[in-house]
Write a protein that holds these residues in place. Structure first.
Motif, mmCIF file in Angstrom:
data_model
loop_
_atom_site.group_PDB
_atom_site.id
_atom_site.type_symbol
_atom_site.label_atom_id
_atom_site.label_comp_id
_atom_site.label_asym_id
_atom_site.label_seq_id
_atom_site.Cartn_x
_atom_site.Cartn_y
_atom_site.Cartn_z
ATOM 1 N N UNK A 114 -5.640 1.903 10.232
ATOM 2 C CA UNK A 114 -6.955 1.850 9.832
ATOM 3 C C UNK A 114 -7.559 0.587 9.841
ATOM 4 N N UNK A 115 -6.869 -0.266 10.574
ATOM 5 C CA UNK A 115 -7.366 -1.763 11.086
ATOM 6 C C UNK A 115 -7.596 -2.384 9.730
ATOM 7 N N UNK A 116 -7.049 -2.326 8.504
ATOM 8 C CA UNK A 116 -7.041 -3.142 7.259
ATOM 9 C C UNK A 116 -6.009 -4.276 7.562
ATOM 10 N N UNK A 117 -5.040 -3.938 8.021
ATOM 11 C CA UNK A 117 -3.959 -5.213 8.330
ATOM 12 C C UNK A 117 -3.920 -6.321 7.527
ATOM 13 N N UNK A 118 -3.213 -5.966 6.379
ATOM 14 C CA UNK A 118 -3.152 -7.177 5.349
ATOM 15 C C UNK A 118 -2.235 -8.233 5.784
ATOM 16 N N UNK A 119 -1.261 -8.039 6.782
ATOM 17 C CA UNK A 119 -0.496 -9.212 7.282
ATOM 18 C C UNK A 119 0.532 -9.773 6.197
ATOM 19 N N UNK A 120 0.772 -9.046 4.884
ATOM 20 C CA UNK A 120 1.777 -9.811 4.010
ATOM 21 C C UNK A 120 3.107 -9.295 4.554
ATOM 22 N N UNK A 220 -12.134 -5.488 -0.546
ATOM 23 C CA UNK A 220 -11.703 -6.131 0.643
ATOM 24 C C UNK A 220 -11.007 -4.884 1.673
ATOM 25 N N UNK A 221 -10.432 -3.923 0.862
ATOM 26 C CA UNK A 221 -9.237 -3.073 1.537
ATOM 27 C C UNK A 221 -10.570 -1.952 2.307
ATOM 28 N N UNK A 222 -11.260 -1.418 1.452
ATOM 29 C CA UNK A 222 -12.133 -0.326 1.899
ATOM 30 C C UNK A 222 -13.083 -0.780 3.003
ATOM 31 N N UNK A 224 -12.342 -2.808 5.137
ATOM 32 C CA UNK A 224 -11.303 -3.132 6.201
ATOM 33 C C UNK A 224 -11.005 -4.658 6.576
ATOM 34 N N UNK A 225 -11.514 -5.356 5.546
ATOM 35 C CA UNK A 225 -11.551 -6.780 5.965
ATOM 36 C C UNK A 225 -9.727 -7.141 5.643
ATOM 37 N N UNK A 226 -9.369 -6.821 4.814
ATOM 38 C CA UNK A 226 -7.808 -6.906 4.646
ATOM 39 C C UNK A 226 -7.182 -8.245 4.505
ATOM 40 N N UNK A 227 -7.454 -8.966 3.653
ATOM 41 C CA UNK A 227 -7.090 -10.388 3.601
ATOM 42 C C UNK A 227 -5.647 -10.479 3.462
ATOM 43 N N UNK A 228 -5.083 -9.534 2.392
ATOM 44 C CA UNK A 228 -3.500 -9.372 2.344
ATOM 45 C C UNK A 228 -3.243 -10.399 1.007
ATOM 46 N N UNK A 252 -6.598 4.603 0.224
ATOM 47 C CA UNK A 252 -7.213 3.944 1.018
ATOM 48 C C UNK A 252 -7.794 4.849 2.216
ATOM 49 N N UNK A 253 -7.226 5.960 2.645
ATOM 50 C CA UNK A 253 -7.776 7.112 3.351
ATOM 51 C C UNK A 253 -9.046 7.633 3.030
ATOM 52 N N UNK A 254 -8.893 8.040 1.771
ATOM 53 C CA UNK A 254 -10.049 8.597 1.048
ATOM 54 C C UNK A 254 -11.238 7.688 0.796
ATOM 55 N N UNK A 255 -11.028 6.387 0.372
ATOM 56 C CA UNK A 255 -11.985 5.428 0.113
ATOM 57 C C UNK A 255 -12.750 5.307 1.475
ATOM 58 N N UNK A 256 -11.946 4.886 2.726
ATOM 59 C CA UNK A 256 -12.593 4.654 3.751
ATOM 60 C C UNK A 256 -13.446 5.742 4.277
ATOM 61 N N UNK A 257 -13.086 7.003 4.219
ATOM 62 C CA UNK A 257 -14.069 7.961 4.351
ATOM 63 C C UNK A 257 -15.179 8.025 3.730
ATOM 64 N N UNK A 258 -15.315 7.990 2.277
ATOM 65 C CA UNK A 258 -16.519 8.141 1.780
ATOM 66 C C UNK A 258 -17.122 6.619 1.855
#
Length: 333
Positions: A114-120, A220-222, A224-228, A252-258
């Protein structure tokens, strides 16, 4: 007359769209610089205070333990920080689930595609890094196809809702106002159910998060910034962690869709889609955003009106041009 229009479309020897693009690039650079200045002014004092507290704690530790050399403590701190950056906790007396259990790995897979990529948590082995690149290269397009297909189907009921608003309010308000009302209602519903409500749930489940932290995580997640900096389920001794991670993946998948649905509705309003002004094709045609959009290949999504004609046997949604302010009942006379 055509020559006059052609001269008007060019300013200082450049295309109108290119001139607008240059202005937009300048504005974008200023926007980035302003963000840097504001973030520095907000975060630098807290960073300095945290650093001072850390130095004070280090000196206090060395004072209480004179047998520990400063160099040895520094080496230990470097090891702990390095391990923490790779998702490995150095805290003792904590029963923590491994980072690469199935639940954790599924959560990691979802953040990659999803390209969120938290990086943790990141792959540590060479094989894991190679597989991650191949997995992302295939998974990201698959995810985009899935989200696009879901959004296309969700556009059917949302456009029917727009038709309902148009039939009830078209004789009172211009089409643009009705579209803004439609967008506002959809956005309010999405924000309430997929941002505000989940933020309350996360604030309840996560011991160290308040409501602002939870809402910050959702946003931040929805987007797709995903700072982690906030990851659900990583608190020590978190109960039902595998189930928690899987449920968060579904959220996350449902939130990205909407979220994509809301953006699609936004860009489907011609007056709000300023991107067409920067296309070179806009120099050769009318400045009407709706006509520019219709004449630009790939500028709009699926023909939802045509889809409704196929599925709903002739039901059609009117998409008036921005200049057409005639009430709906008058246009049909």
């Amino acid at each position: 007359m055509p020559e006059k229009r052609a001269r008007l479309r060019r300013v200082l020897g450049i295309r109108r769209s290119s001139g607008l693009l240059i202005l937009y690039v300048v504005f974008y650079i200023v926007y980035l610089a302003a963000g840097g200045v504001i973030f520095a002014s907000l975060e630098a004092p807290i960073e300095r205070q945290t650093m001072e507290n850390l130095i004070h704690a280090k000196h206090a530790f060395l004072k209480r333990n004179p047998c520990v050399a400063d160099e040895d403590l520094e080496s230990l701190i470097v090891e702990v920080v390095t391990a923490s950056n790779r998702g490995v906790s150095a805290m003792g007396n904590v029963t923590s689930e491994p980072n690469w259990s199935f639940g954790q790995s599924l959560f990691f897979s979802s953040t990659v595609v999803t390209t969120i990529g938290y990086g943790h948590v990141t792959p540590l082995s060479k094989g894991g890094k190679i597989f991650c690149m191949i997995y992302a290269m295939l998974g990201i397009p698959l995810t985009l196809v899935l989200l696009t297909a879901l959004v296309e189907r969700l556009m059917v009921p949302t456009t029917l809702f727009l038709q309902f608003l148009n039939s009830r309010l078209g004789h009172l308000y211009p089409p643009f106002n009705i579209r803004l009302l439609h967008l506002s209602l959809i956005a309010t519903l999405v924000v309430s159910l997929l941002y505000l409500l989940p933020a309350g749930i996360f604030a309840y489940l996560e011991p160290e998060w308040d409501y602002l932290d939870s809402f910050y995580y959702c946003f931040i997640s929805l987007t797709t910034v995903g700072l982690g900096d906030y990851i659900p389920g990583d608190f020590p001794n978190q109960p039902y962690r595998p189930f928690y991670k899987v449920a968060t993946t579904g959220y996350l998948l449902i939130g990205l869709t909407f979220t994509m649905l809301t953006l699609t509705i936004f860009y489907d309003i011609p007056q709000l889609n300023f991107g067409v002004l920067f296309l070179m094709r806009s120099d050769e045609t009318t400045t009407d955003p709706e006509k520019v959009r219709l004449q630009t290949p790939g500028a709009i999504g699926p023909k939802y009106t045509q889809q409704f004609n196929d599925h709903l046997k002739g039901v059609k949604i009117e998409t008036p041009t921005p200049e057409d302010q005639t009430p709906v009942h008058a246009r049909h006379q």
